[in-house]
Write an enzyme that holds these catalytic residues in place. Structure first.
Site, PDB file in Angstrom:
ATOM      1  N   GLY A   1      22.658  33.747  14.090  1.00 22.26           N
ATOM      2  CA  GLY A   1      23.910  33.194  13.578  1.00 22.26           C
ATOM      3  C   GLY A   1      25.044  34.221  13.633  1.00 22.26           C
TER       4      GLY A   1
ATOM      5  N   GLU B   1      27.418  36.919  12.703  1.00 22.59           N
ATOM      6  CA  GLU B   1      27.147  38.061  11.816  1.00 22.59           C
ATOM      7  C   GLU B   1      28.408  38.851  11.548  1.00 22.59           C
ATOM      8  OE1 GLU B   1      23.891  40.296  13.397  1.00 22.59           O
ATOM      9  OE2 GLU B   1      22.414  38.872  12.597  1.00 22.59           O
TER      10      GLU B   1
ATOM     11  N   ASN C   1      18.618  38.190   5.182  1.00 25.06           N
ATOM     12  CA  ASN C   1      17.453  37.318   5.355  1.00 25.06           C
ATOM     13  C   ASN C   1      16.207  38.178   5.462  1.00 25.06           C
ATOM     14  OD1 ASN C   1      15.524  35.519   6.218  1.00 25.06           O
ATOM     15  ND2 ASN C   1      16.753  34.668   7.887  1.00 25.06           N
TER      16      ASN C   1
ATOM     17  N   THR D   1      16.008  29.158  11.681  1.00 24.24           N
ATOM     18  CA  THR D   1      14.640  29.275  12.176  1.00 24.24           C
ATOM     19  C   THR D   1      13.732  28.284  11.470  1.00 24.24           C
ATOM     20  OG1 THR D   1      15.094  31.564  12.620  1.00 24.24           O
ATOM     21  CG2 THR D   1      12.791  30.930  12.568  1.00 24.24           C
TER      22      THR D   1
ATOM     23  N   SER E   1      23.408  34.016   9.736  1.00 24.83           N
ATOM     24  CA  SER E   1      22.087  34.580   9.517  1.00 24.83           C
ATOM     25  C   SER E   1      21.626  34.223   8.110  1.00 24.83           C
ATOM     26  CB  SER E   1      22.173  36.095   9.696  1.00 24.83           C
ATOM     27  OG  SER E   1      20.927  36.647   9.393  1.00 24.83           O
ATOM     28  N   GLY E   2      20.426  33.702   7.997  1.00 23.12           N
ATOM     29  CA  GLY E   2      19.893  33.352   6.675  1.00 23.12           C
ATOM     30  C   GLY E   2      20.238  31.944   6.247  1.00 23.12           C
TER      31      GLY E   2
ATOM     32  N   SER F   1      14.682  37.625   9.249  1.00 25.44           N
ATOM     33  CA  SER F   1      15.791  37.324  10.144  1.00 25.44           C
ATOM     34  C   SER F   1      15.358  37.464  11.593  1.00 25.44           C
ATOM     35  CB  SER F   1      16.937  38.287   9.840  1.00 25.44           C
ATOM     36  OG  SER F   1      17.983  38.012  10.709  1.00 25.44           O
ATOM     37  N   SER F   2      15.683  36.453  12.395  1.00 22.13           N
ATOM     38  CA  SER F   2      15.327  36.552  13.811  1.00 22.13           C
ATOM     39  C   SER F   2      16.265  37.575  14.442  1.00 22.13           C
ATOM     40  CB  SER F   2      15.523  35.212  14.499  1.00 22.13           C
ATOM     41  OG  SER F   2      15.066  34.173  13.676  1.00 22.13           O
TER      42      SER F   2
END
Ligand SMILES: Nc1ncnc2c1ncn2[C@@H]1O[C@H](COP(=O)(O)OP(=O)(O)O)[C@@H](O)[C@H]1O
Ligand SMILES: [Mg+2]
Length: 1107
Positions: free
Chosen positions: A390, A392, A160, A115, A110-111, A163-164
């Site tokens: 991603g 986590e 993030n 995306t 993540s981050g 973050s999605s």
């Protein structure tokens, strides 16, 4: 040309190495150092063969400009420095030109920038693919779906800021030309727990903040919302504002994007109403109320919020209120209603909020798909872009992290399968010599999670379905029993004594050694989240809402469709969708982007070696390089390889007859490629080094250019020749036409000249002929004339001769007569007396006169005096006699005519004669009077009893009795009077009464005046001093003027032996009493017919206009 000056290989100006395959020595340190070096020089992309490693720079770099897009467009993958655009271009071109469906797999924590990477890929493809209004709209819609989904599906997390919180896989569809047709988006597991609760330092989904800060007062009021974040329990307060994020502006962007994607106004409105309803649900609070049976029952504290929600969504308030207090359980024809306590009520509320929101999100995805789906049914090529959450690892990891990490395991599987394993297996298959590379295959971890019998997800589902009391603890117990021996599963309570003393592992947790690291999961909530339970009362309440969107979100609330079977659990749903996704990805050509996060602080320029090292390890990047290095960088089946490079060798160009492999061998020998650089597999050629490939490509490009030149040369030759032939043909046509034209012209000129010459000659000839003819004619004429003259002369001569002859003959006769006379006289003289000649003469004369009269007797004209005929005179000597005879005859016949008259007729003719003498040629009225007989007594006084008195007064014979007009001096008007003439007097009497107005003895009348014109006016002048003259002269007019004047004249003459003076003049004076008035006659108009009019002009002048 400009392009040629730029890089032609990624080896140019390389910082570190652009492709890890070229790294020397190959170990973890040099790997990280290489990445770090490149990162420090703003080179965030590095290749491992065709895999792109992307390190999040956390700041915007100037490497995504349109110029960059152009630079990377249609370039070879290894030509320029590593870039995400190179990968995008490679994928797009191989999709367009080689008809291979592509997928772009973006993985990373993540981050790490997944995306962003997915957006970069999409924007690159959009920039290079076809253009045109329709295509642009498709592109725009595809790109604009991002902001909408990000607003509803992204949130700020500690890792993030954007973050999605859902997984996204998007298929972009293209037609055979590579123009985009549309797309399909699949979404995976939205992290819906975030709606009701967020970890510290994190936010709820962006849309809640955007709506509150961006919507107008009006709009907020409609949604019954307030701007203040703190009013809402669901919005975590500690990080409501994010640095560098303008929620208000983003809200406008989202609305605009929704419009572009094709949301109708009412749809947008409904969506925001649901968002508002979710937000407001969080504000509903419950309080316990004791019931008789000792149990607590929950009651809503403040019903205001509930009321507003119901107004907003069209839900019946009482229904919703009841759904928050009771729960109906249906089982096999039985319906049991139990009350909810406060905790259950809160649970129900949150469940409703989560469900509302996640279903809204899924609805959004479906709605967007409706808009962006391809409109045609033609065969499509597909490029899939996978941007999934991603890996986590948090402090507290729950069911969501478990699911997310499971998904990442599966992706790693795909990566392993498609790159490492597939590659090795291919070498073996192709019979290429190969030293096995050890790598970690995470299939075992996937199996731990997804195995249908012993997998953790299966255990969880079993637990959820099991009758009896089920808690998270019972689930953990079960895991402890079943998975204890699995080498990647760790738990304190497991039978395996390994972890009995591991204090880092709490009792209520289990730990899994993922391929990316160990993750400890809190078991609390697993069962609930997996069940994803929403009380039926609530879904039914939602279904009853008078709000089409909400109603559509809860189809299971329809009592008609009640289904007692449990819906599939969240875990099994997810497992199924991941399986579908994996299947889908396996059919496509994969392109990898492996995102790496350089630090945990979202900071630019910070490169945390340890963190990067960890990611490199679990991503298996080093193994990836090793495999690449050990093997061959490039492989291709013989046929396409020969097809591609056959133009580089004379033997294989243009056609190679024989097996493709032999052709490739010939080709490679001819090109003198060192033997260690390639190997021949069973069906493929393997090229060890990318550089060899580049060389081949360069040669090919060069050769293609030569070929193009050749083709161009031949084409130009052909074109020139065709043009030449055409021109030649045209020239002949033109020349023939021109010659024809010129000859025509010449011919016409000659013809006209000939005609002119001809005409001159003809003219000349004609003139000559004419001259001759004229001459001939003149000769003829002359001859004729001469002849005529000659004949004339002859004739005259003859005439003269004949005349002479005749004269002579006459003379002879005369002489002969004289001679005879003489002879006779001489002979007879003695017999005649001397005066006999005289006697004969007289006798002859008498005889002639006698004959004349006798002839005249028969030739006499008629007795009419007007017959002018008279016979012609026969003898000259009777001329005077003849005239005298004519005169005498005329007098005689006149007498004869007169002798027929009676006395009265005689009188009349005398009068007429008199009138003629008086007026002929003097008065214009006269000729009209000749034919009128003079009657005298026009008025028969004796017969009219009215005039008896008048008759008595005049005992003499009446000569004239007639009505005349007496002209009034004052105005020139006329009054009727009777005019009487007797032997001695002239009388005027009133016409009506017969009274005598005046009586004048004839002796007193001295003159009558009249005009010379054609009028009946006349004045009777009286002797001055006479008795009648007192009243003055009479000015009268009459139709019988000539008769009256004549009779007056004659009577006066016979009575007084004096001639009456008759004056004919156009201007005369009339005595009226004392004054003399001039009467003047003028030529008048014929206005009043033929009647003359008299007008008084002034005191002294009367004017008579005569027509
Ligand atoms: N290529 C890039 N250039 C600049 N900033 C980037 C880039 N990639 C990521 N970022 C930054 O990192 C943040 C997180 O990236 P994101 O793609 O949302 O991560 P992920 O989807 O992997 O969780 C972005 O909001 C952006 O600020
Ligand atoms: Mg993301």
């Amino acid at each position: 040309m400009a392009k040629m000056e730029v890089k032609t290989s990624l080896l140019d100006d390389m910082i570190g190495v652009g492709d890890m395959v070229l790294l020397e020595p190959l170990d973890e340190d040099s790997f990280i150092n290489n990445l770090k070096k490149r990162f420090d020089h703003n080179e965030v992309y590095t290749y491992i063969g065709s895999v792109v490693i992307s390190i999040n720079p956390y700041r915007s770099l100037p490497i995504y400009t349109p110029e960059k897009v152009e630079e990377y467009r249609n370039r070879n993958f290894y030509e320029l420095s590593p870039h995400i655009f190179a990968l995008s271009d490679e994928a797009y071109r191989s999709l367009r030109d080689q008809d291979k469906d592509q997928c772009i797999l973006i993985t990373g924590e993540s981050g790490a920038g997944k995306t962003e990477a997915s957006k970069l890929v999409m924007s690159y493809v959009a920039a290079v693919c076809g253009k045109g209004a329709e295509v642009n709209q498709v592109k725009e819609q595809l790109l604009q779906s991002n902001p909408v989904l990000e607003a509803f599906g992204n949130a700020k997390t500690v890792r993030n800021d954007n973050s999605s919180r859902f997984g996204k896989y998007m298929d972009i569809e293209f037609d055979f030309k590579g123009d985009p047709l549309g797309g399909v988006i699949s979404n995976y597991l939205l992290e819906k727990s975030r709606v009701v609760k967020q970890p510290r330092g994190e936010r709820n989904f962006h849309i809640f903040y955007q709506i509150l800060s961006g919507a107008s007062e009006d709009f907020l009021c409609k949604l019954k919302l307030e701007q203040d974040f703190s009013r809402y329990n669901y919005l975590g307060l500690d990080s409501a504002k994010v640095n560098g994020v303008d929620d208000a502006a983003n809200f406008r962007t989202v609305r605009n994007a929704m419009q572009i994607v094709g949301f109708m106004d009412h749809e947008t409105q409904s969506v925001f109403e649901v968002v508002a309803a979710v937000l407001k649900l969080g504000n509903i609070e419950f309080k316990p109320e004791s019931r008789v049976n000792g149990l607590d029952e929950s009651k809503i504290k403040d019903k205001n919020e509930l009321k507003e929600i119901c107004e907003l969504t069209g839900i019946d308030q009482s229904v919703l209120e009841r759904a928050f207090s009771f729960r109906t359980v249906e089982a096999k024809q039985e319906k049991v209603s139990t009350t909810l306590n406060v905790a259950q009520a809160y649970y129900a509320r949150d469940a409703l909020a989560k469900n509302l929101y996640s279903r809204l999100f899924s609805w959004l995805v479906t709605r967007i798909n409706e808009s962006i789906k391809a409109q045609t049914k033609v065969r499509k090529k597909v490029m899939g872009v996978l941007d999934i959450y991603g890996f986590e690892i948090f402090e507290d990891n729950s069911f969501e992290q478990f699911i997310i990490n499971y998904c990442n395991e599966k992706l790693q599987q795909i990566f392993i399968e498609l790159t490492l394993k597939e590659e090795q297996e291919e070498y073996i298959r192709e019979g290429i010599e190969w030293t096995h590379i050890e790598y970690f295959n995470n299939a075992i971890i996937c199996d731990l999670i997804e195995n249908n019998q012993t997998g953790i997800l299966a255990m969880l589902d079993e637990e959820c379905l099991r009758p009896g009391t089920v808690t998270d603890d019972t689930f953990l117990e079960k895991l402890n029993q079943v998975c204890a021996t699995h080498q990647h599963f760790e738990s304190r309570m497991s039978k395996c004594s390994r972890f009995l003393n591991d204090t880092t592992l709490p009792h209520s947790c289990f730990r899994i050694q993922h391929y990316a690291g160990k993750v400890m999961y809190q078991v609390e909530g697993f069962v609930d989240k997996n069940n994803d339970l929403l009380y039926r009362d609530l879904s039914q309440a939602m279904w009853k809402a008078n709000h089409s969107l909400i109603k559509a979100l809860f189809p299971e609330g329809n009592p008609a469709k009640i289904n007692l079977k449990r819906p599939p659990t969240a875990g099994s749903q997810f497992k199924a969708s991941v399986a579908t996704l994996m299947k889908n990805l396996q059919t496509k050509n994969p392109n990898y982007i492996r995102c790496i996060k350089p630090n945990d602080k979202k900071a630019a320029h910070v490169f945390n070696d340890a963190l990067v090292c960890h990611q490199i390890r679990y991503l298996g990047l080093l193994e990836n390089v090793r495999v690449r290095r050990a093997g061959y960088a490039f492989r291709q089946a013989y046929e396409p390889c020969l097809e591609r490079y056959k133009m580089l060798c004379k033997q294989t160009w243009p056609h190679w007859r024989g097996p493709a492999r032999a052709g490739v061998e010939v080709l490679f020998n001819e090109l003198e490629i060192p033997e260690e650089e390639f190997s021949f597999g069973r069906s493929k050629i393997f090229i060890r080094n990318p550089r060899t490939l580049f060389k081949l490509e360069d040669l090919r490009k060069q050769r293609l250019e030569d070929l193009a030149t050749l083709i161009e040369k031949i084409y130009r030759g052909w074109k020139c020749r065709t043009r030449f032939l055409l021109m030649k043909k045209s020239q002949i046509v033109i020349a023939s036409w021109y010659r024809r034209y010129a000859q025509q012209k010449k011919y016409q000129k000659i013809k006209s000249s000939a005609i002119i010459v001809q005409s001159y000659i003809r003219g000349w000839k004609a003139r000559k002929l004419l001259r001759e003819l004229k001459h001939q004619r003149r000769c003829n004429e002359a001859a004729t004339i001469i002849a005529a003259y000659w004949h004339g002369t002859q004739a005259r001569r003859e005439l003269k001769r004949l005349k002479e002859e005749a004269r002579r003959k006459h003379a002879v006769a005369v002489i002969w007569a004289f001679w005879l006379g003489l002879k006779v006289r001489r002979e007879y003289r003695k017999f005649f007396r001397a005066n006999a000649g005289r006697k004969i003469y007289e006798f002859t004369l008498q005889r002639l006169i006698q004959k004349y009269f006798l002839e005249m007797k028969n030739k006499m004209p008629s007795l009419s005096p007007i017959d002018k005929n008279w016979p012609a005179r026969p003898y000259l000597f009777l001329d005077s006699t003849h005239k005298e005879l004519k005169r005498i005859f005329h007098l005689w016949r006149c007498k004869k005519y007169r002798d027929q008259f009676t006395d009265q007729q005689k009188l009349i003719y005398e009068e007429k004669l008199e009138a003629s003498e008086l007026f002929k040629d003097k008065k214009a009225l006269y000729p009209a009077s000749v034919g009128q007989p003079f009657q005298g007594a026009y008025l028969e006084i004796s017969k009219n009893p009215k005039y008896k008195k008048l008759k008595d007064a005049v005992d003499e014979k009446i000569i004239i009795a007639e009505v005349v007009n007496k002209i009034n001096r004052a105005n020139g008007k006329a009054t009727s009077r009777i005019f009487l003439l007797t032997k001695n007097n002239v009388l005027l009497a009133d016409q009506k009464s017969g009274n005598i107005k005046s009586e004048v003895p004839l002796g007193d009348v001295i003159k009558v005046s009249m005009s010379s014109q054609n009028d009946g006016f006349f004045a009777v002048h009286l002797k001055e001093g006479s008795g009648a003259a007192g009243k003055g002269d009479f000015l009268l007019s009459s139709d019988h003027l000539i008769e009256m004047a004549t009779k007056l004249y004659r009577t006066t003459l016979s009575q007084t032996k004096q001639k009456l003076n008759i004056e004919i003049s156009d201007e005369f004076l009339v005595q009226f009493r004392q004054d003399k008035v001039c009467v003047k006659f003028i030529q008048g108009s014929q206005k009043n017919g033929n009647i003359p009019t008299c007008k008084r002009k002034n005191n002294r002048l009367l004017e008579v206009a005569v027509p």
